[in-house]
Design an enzyme around this catalytic site. Structure first.
Site, PDB file in Angstrom:
ATOM      1  N   ASP A   8      56.669  48.619  35.567  1.00 62.34           N
ATOM      2  CA  ASP A   8      56.507  49.403  36.684  1.00 62.34           C
ATOM      3  C   ASP A   8      57.503  49.060  37.984  1.00 62.34           C
ATOM      4  O   ASP A   8      57.261  47.784  38.403  1.00 62.34           O
ATOM      5  CB  ASP A   8      55.036  48.848  37.428  1.00 62.34           C
ATOM      6  N   GLU A  39      55.413  54.443  38.540  1.00 62.96           N
ATOM      7  CA  GLU A  39      54.097  54.526  39.248  1.00 62.96           C
ATOM      8  C   GLU A  39      54.291  54.024  40.449  1.00 62.96           C
ATOM      9  O   GLU A  39      53.534  54.555  41.443  1.00 62.96           O
ATOM     10  CB  GLU A  39      53.362  53.898  38.024  1.00 62.96           C
ATOM     11  N   ASN A  40      54.850  52.882  40.747  1.00 61.81           N
ATOM     12  CA  ASN A  40      54.452  52.269  42.279  1.00 61.81           C
ATOM     13  C   ASN A  40      55.802  52.268  42.981  1.00 61.81           C
ATOM     14  O   ASN A  40      56.195  51.319  43.605  1.00 61.81           O
ATOM     15  CB  ASN A  40      54.208  50.892  42.052  1.00 61.81           C
ATOM     16  N   ASN A  67      48.149  56.138  36.984  1.00 58.27           N
ATOM     17  CA  ASN A  67      46.975  56.698  37.856  1.00 58.27           C
ATOM     18  C   ASN A  67      47.370  56.908  39.151  1.00 58.27           C
ATOM     19  O   ASN A  67      46.312  57.534  39.770  1.00 58.27           O
ATOM     20  CB  ASN A  67      45.613  55.674  37.653  1.00 58.27           C
ATOM     21  N   HIS A  68      48.204  56.454  39.647  1.00 57.71           N
ATOM     22  CA  HIS A  68      48.627  56.704  41.024  1.00 57.71           C
ATOM     23  C   HIS A  68      49.629  57.788  41.472  1.00 57.71           C
ATOM     24  O   HIS A  68      50.147  58.043  42.411  1.00 57.71           O
ATOM     25  CB  HIS A  68      49.224  55.404  41.732  1.00 57.71           C
ATOM     26  N   HIS A 154      49.734  53.208  30.067  1.00 55.78           N
ATOM     27  CA  HIS A 154      49.256  52.642  31.517  1.00 55.78           C
ATOM     28  C   HIS A 154      47.706  52.230  31.350  1.00 55.78           C
ATOM     29  O   HIS A 154      46.976  53.054  31.761  1.00 55.78           O
ATOM     30  CB  HIS A 154      49.666  53.452  32.326  1.00 55.78           C
ATOM     31  N   HIS A 179      51.156  48.647  33.930  1.00 55.14           N
ATOM     32  CA  HIS A 179      50.063  48.659  34.779  1.00 55.14           C
ATOM     33  C   HIS A 179      49.755  47.559  35.460  1.00 55.14           C
ATOM     34  O   HIS A 179      49.388  47.208  36.681  1.00 55.14           O
ATOM     35  CB  HIS A 179      48.844  49.415  34.437  1.00 55.14           C
ATOM     36  N   HIS A 181      51.444  44.591  35.871  1.00 59.65           N
ATOM     37  CA  HIS A 181      52.600  44.048  36.631  1.00 59.65           C
ATOM     38  C   HIS A 181      52.891  42.519  36.107  1.00 59.65           C
ATOM     39  O   HIS A 181      53.868  41.988  36.891  1.00 59.65           O
ATOM     40  CB  HIS A 181      52.237  43.869  38.087  1.00 59.65           C
TER      41      HIS A 181
END
Length: 263
Positions: A8, A39-40, A67-68, A154, A179, A181
């Site tokens: 991520d 994702e982030n 999911n984000h 994830h 997911h 991290h």
């Protein structure tokens, strides 16, 4: 075939490190492809269209998510136009984008990249195990020449990640967890030739709580009151896994946890 898959990417610090070092990393490790979970990558939570463009222009071959992915309003329309960015395939039908992408890069064997979302301690979605089965049947039917198959799972629970690894052992080249991290120390080859790691870790600021400023998170734990989280500053590490895969059989030959400390 040698593939580097980054965990991520967190916020601007993670994006900046990728842009600055990706070309030299590719040369140093001899990677044919470099993929990442993004994702982030925008503000530490979610991914904007501009952030995705920035990472793809930096040279990443495929971006996965989680999911984000729906946080930014410009993402659904962008995802409908950019096939190199995928979202979890086990979201219910009818959403923009796709959960699998077959990368056909000149001079290299084709690679299928699958993105799945866990269900344990996560938002309710369709079964990742059954969706994985359906996607692999689709590859077998529509693109039987694609032997290299990578799965970004994830997910929150380590047990769910391990279970999917065993479920897909021998049918995919790698199952790579994202997911949480935190890079795990269990990179290994499963019995039927699938590479597995519970979590690739994050590519972001290391003096942090999962990439975010420490102080607000400490206050939240101490007081239980809401806090606004912000991406941390300071030194950055890019984390992931380096894989060697037989391009004829699709079986992994090796997997090793990988880390690069950016300056």
């Amino acid at each position: 075939m040698r593939i580097l898959f980054l965990g991520d990417i967190v916020g601007r610090p993670g994006r900046t490190a990728v842009k600055k070092h990706l070309a030299s990393i590719r040369a140093d490790v001899g990677a044919d492809l470099i993929l990442a979970n993004a994702e982030n990558a925008s503000g530490g939570l979610g991914l904007s269209a501009e952030g995705a463009k920035e990472l793809l222009n930096a040279g990443l071959d495929v971006l996965t998510s989680g999911n984000h992915i729906w946080k930014f309003k410009d993402m659904p329309s962008y995802m409908g136009r950019e096939s190199r960015l995928i979202r979890p395939a086990n979201y219910p039908p009818g959403l923009p984008g796709q959960g699998m992408f077959v990368l056909r890069k000149e001079g290299l064997p084709p690679v299928a990249v699958l993105n799945l979302l866990g269900r344990t301690f996560m938002p309710p979605v369709d079964c990742p195990f059954r969706v994985a089965d359906a996607l692999l049947t689709q590859v077998d039917t529509e693109a039987p020449d694609v032997k290299i198959r990578l799965v970004d799972f994830h997910a929150e629970a380590t047990s769910e990640k391990a279970a999917l690894g065993w479920h897909l052992d021998g049918r995919v080249s790698a199952v790579l967890g994202t997911h949480t991290h935190v890079q795990t120390a269990d990179a290994r080859l499963l019995k039927q030739g699938t590479a597995f790691i519970t979590d690739l870790g994050m590519s972001g600021p290391i003096d942090s709580c999962l990439g975010m400023n420490v102080a607000p998170i400490l206050r939240k734990f101490l007081t239980a009151a809401p806090e606004r989280f912000e991406v941390a500053d300071g030194p950055v590490a890019l984390c992931g896994a380096l894989l060697d895969i037989d391009d004829t059989s699709g079986q992994a030959q090796s997997i090793a946890a990988w880390r690069f400390d950016a300056d």
